[in-house]
Design a protein around this motif. Structure first.
Motif, PDB file in Angstrom:
ATOM      1  N   GLU A   1       0.841  -1.209   0.000  1.00 43.81           N
ATOM      2  CA  GLU A   1       0.000   0.000   0.000  1.00 43.81           C
ATOM      3  C   GLU A   1       0.874   1.258   0.000  1.00 43.81           C
ATOM      4  O   GLU A   1       0.585   2.227  -0.716  1.00 43.81           O
ATOM      5  CB  GLU A   1      -0.904   0.004   1.235  1.00 43.81           C
ATOM      6  CG  GLU A   1      -1.941  -1.109   1.272  1.00 43.81           C
ATOM      7  CD  GLU A   1      -3.263  -0.688   0.645  1.00 43.81           C
ATOM      8  OE1 GLU A   1      -3.313   0.394   0.025  1.00 43.81           O
ATOM      9  OE2 GLU A   1      -4.236  -1.452   0.770  1.00 43.81           O
TER      10      GLU A   1
ATOM     11  N   ARG B   1      -8.892  -1.005  -3.691  1.00 41.55           N
ATOM     12  CA  ARG B   1      -8.838   0.203  -2.861  1.00 41.55           C
ATOM     13  C   ARG B   1      -8.196   1.374  -3.607  1.00 41.55           C
ATOM     14  O   ARG B   1      -8.420   2.530  -3.254  1.00 41.55           O
ATOM     15  CB  ARG B   1      -8.070  -0.079  -1.566  1.00 41.55           C
ATOM     16  CG  ARG B   1      -8.890  -0.799  -0.508  1.00 41.55           C
ATOM     17  CD  ARG B   1      -8.224  -0.745   0.843  1.00 41.55           C
ATOM     18  NE  ARG B   1      -7.039  -1.552   0.919  1.00 41.55           N
ATOM     19  CZ  ARG B   1      -7.013  -2.849   1.246  1.00 41.55           C
ATOM     20  NH1 ARG B   1      -8.156  -3.483   1.499  1.00 41.55           N
ATOM     21  NH2 ARG B   1      -5.882  -3.514   1.310  1.00 41.55           N
TER      22      ARG B   1
ATOM     23  N   ASP C   1      -8.056  -6.989  -3.179  1.00 42.04           N
ATOM     24  CA  ASP C   1      -8.546  -5.959  -2.260  1.00 42.04           C
ATOM     25  C   ASP C   1      -7.678  -4.703  -2.353  1.00 42.04           C
ATOM     26  O   ASP C   1      -8.190  -3.570  -2.348  1.00 42.04           O
ATOM     27  CB  ASP C   1      -8.538  -6.473  -0.817  1.00 42.04           C
ATOM     28  CG  ASP C   1      -9.490  -7.638  -0.614  1.00 42.04           C
ATOM     29  OD1 ASP C   1     -10.505  -7.704  -1.325  1.00 42.04           O
ATOM     30  OD2 ASP C   1      -9.206  -8.488   0.254  1.00 42.04           O
TER      31      ASP C   1
END
Length: 407
Positions: free
Chosen positions: A92, A125, A121
């Motif tokens: 991330e 995002r 996922d």
């Protein structure tokens, strides 16, 4: 090479219109805006940074999320039975660091990236980004394909390394070709924008470097075909399978000729619009993050002096200050317009040892592997063959002209 005819131009237009005709408007919009428009703006910013001598940051980043894989391919640089993976926080953080620099496109690699828990996922995002998912397709089920359709910001790139017999030999498992085709067909059924990739070597050349194969892949629904040159690296390099100079020249001629009227787009990143050889790493256009967090020159060059922090927030600073990456770009550009790993492994090893570069893999034998490598033909050793198709000339002139990396 003969000029394009009116019929050729119509074939190119037909290939371009396949995407809006075969995919949903939402997918087409995401592709045009997230990938097309944002990438154009980002490339412009990258060019200006390079021209002005501003702090360095690559145009885009490739990320290998895991070493784990469900196949065992000959010539692959990924560690057999490797278990290193980026933590979700690191992944991330890397994406966020790139977004802050205006880079919204990512190549997601492995291992097999679909073995990375939670990958979909993470990509979901980051709906303002666009991801190219490099996969062998075996885990690309109908359910996964429909999830990707819902997300709209992922283009699967499915690797096919040969037809039935060659796939089993190269990839170390049984029925690989059929299982990979199942992933291709799942993408087509879901209406995804997707491509097929192939690493071209002696053993698959006759099967994959042909108009028959291009037509077959197009009929299976692929919108683009990405050709690579085989690199004999890893624990089972099989140097004898690398293409000879004459085969690379024939391969280049084939690509330019087929681009005139192929029913899909044919991609490679080895030559610019005039036929000059290129190295994306040397130009600074792209660098790579390993599953260990190491910041690397390119995916098969698995030694580095820098690693991102646990939250990935220091990536920009690493790119700006890394003497290792700066020096390797300069040395590579000054040595060859091709691949230094293939063409001059001895010089590369001397540079890696001088900088005390660390092995980023689980196997910890990469430097010794490089020391045993012998030079093989590279894509810069052939005569220059300019692009014939006006569309490819325009795109390559804009995105692959060298960025001042070569003197």
């Amino acid at each position: 090479m003969k000029r394009m005819t009116f019929k050729d131009y119509m074939a190119t237009a037909k290939a371009a219109f396949r995407v809006p005709l075969e995919c949903s408007p939402r997918l087409v919009w995401k592709f045009m805006y997230n990938f097309g428009w944002k990438s154009m703006r980002n490339m412009s910013r990258f060019e200006k940074r390079q021209a002005r001598g501003e702090p360095f940051f690559p145009a885009f980043v490739m990320i290998s999320v895991t070493e784990s894989c469900n196949l065992s391919c000959s010539g692959c640089w990924v560690s057999p039975d490797g278990r290193k993976s980026l933590t979700p926080a690191r992944l991330e953080g890397i994406i966020d660091s790139c977004r802050r620099k205006g880079s919204f496109f990512f190549g997601i690699l492995g291992g097999e990236p679909l073995m990375y828990k939670g990958l979909l996922d993470v990509m979901e995002r980051h709906g303002d980004c666009y991801f190219q998912l490099f996969t062998n397709g075996i885990l690309l089920t109908g359910e996964v394909a429909m999830r990707l359709k819902k997300m709209g910001n992922v283009t699967p790139l499915i690797s096919i390394e040969g037809l039935k017999e060659e796939s089993d030999v190269r990839r170390g498992k049984k029925d690989v070709f059929e299982r990979t085709l199942a992933g291709v067909r799942a993408c087509r059924k879901a209406g995804l924008i997707f491509g097929v990739a192939a690493s071209i070597c002696k053993s698959n050349y006759s099967d994959l470097v042909s108009r028959e194969y291009i037509d077959r892949i197009a009929k299976e629904g692929a919108h683009y075909l990405w050709y690579y040159l085989y690199r004999p690296v890893g624990t089972e390099p099989n140097v004898g399978n690398a293409l000879e100079k004459e085969q690379i020249l024939e391969f280049r001629r084939f690509i330019v000729e087929q681009r005139k009227n192929a029913p899909l787009f044919i991609i490679e990143t080895y030559w610019d619009d005039k036929g000059n050889a290129l190295c994306p790493g040397a130009t600074g256009m792209s660098h790579h993050i390993a599953p260990s967090g190491a910041v690397e020159f390119c995916p098969p060059l698995q030694l580095s002096t820098d690693s991102v922090s646990g939250d990935g927030s220091d990536l920009a600073g690493i790119f700006e200050k890394s003497t290792f990456l700066t020096g390797l770009r300069k040395m590579t550009a000054g040595s060859s317009r091709g691949c230094i790993l293939l063409e001059d492994p001895e010089k590369l090893v001397a540079f890696l040892e001088k900088h005390n570069a660390a092995d980023s893999t689980s196997r910890q034998t990469v430097l010794e592997e490089y020391k045993t490598m012998c030079p093989v033909a590279g894509h810069h050793t052939i005569e220059k063959i300019p692009e014939v198709n006006v569309f490819y000339r325009m795109v390559k002139k804009k995105y692959f002209f060298g960025f001042g990396a070569y003197g």
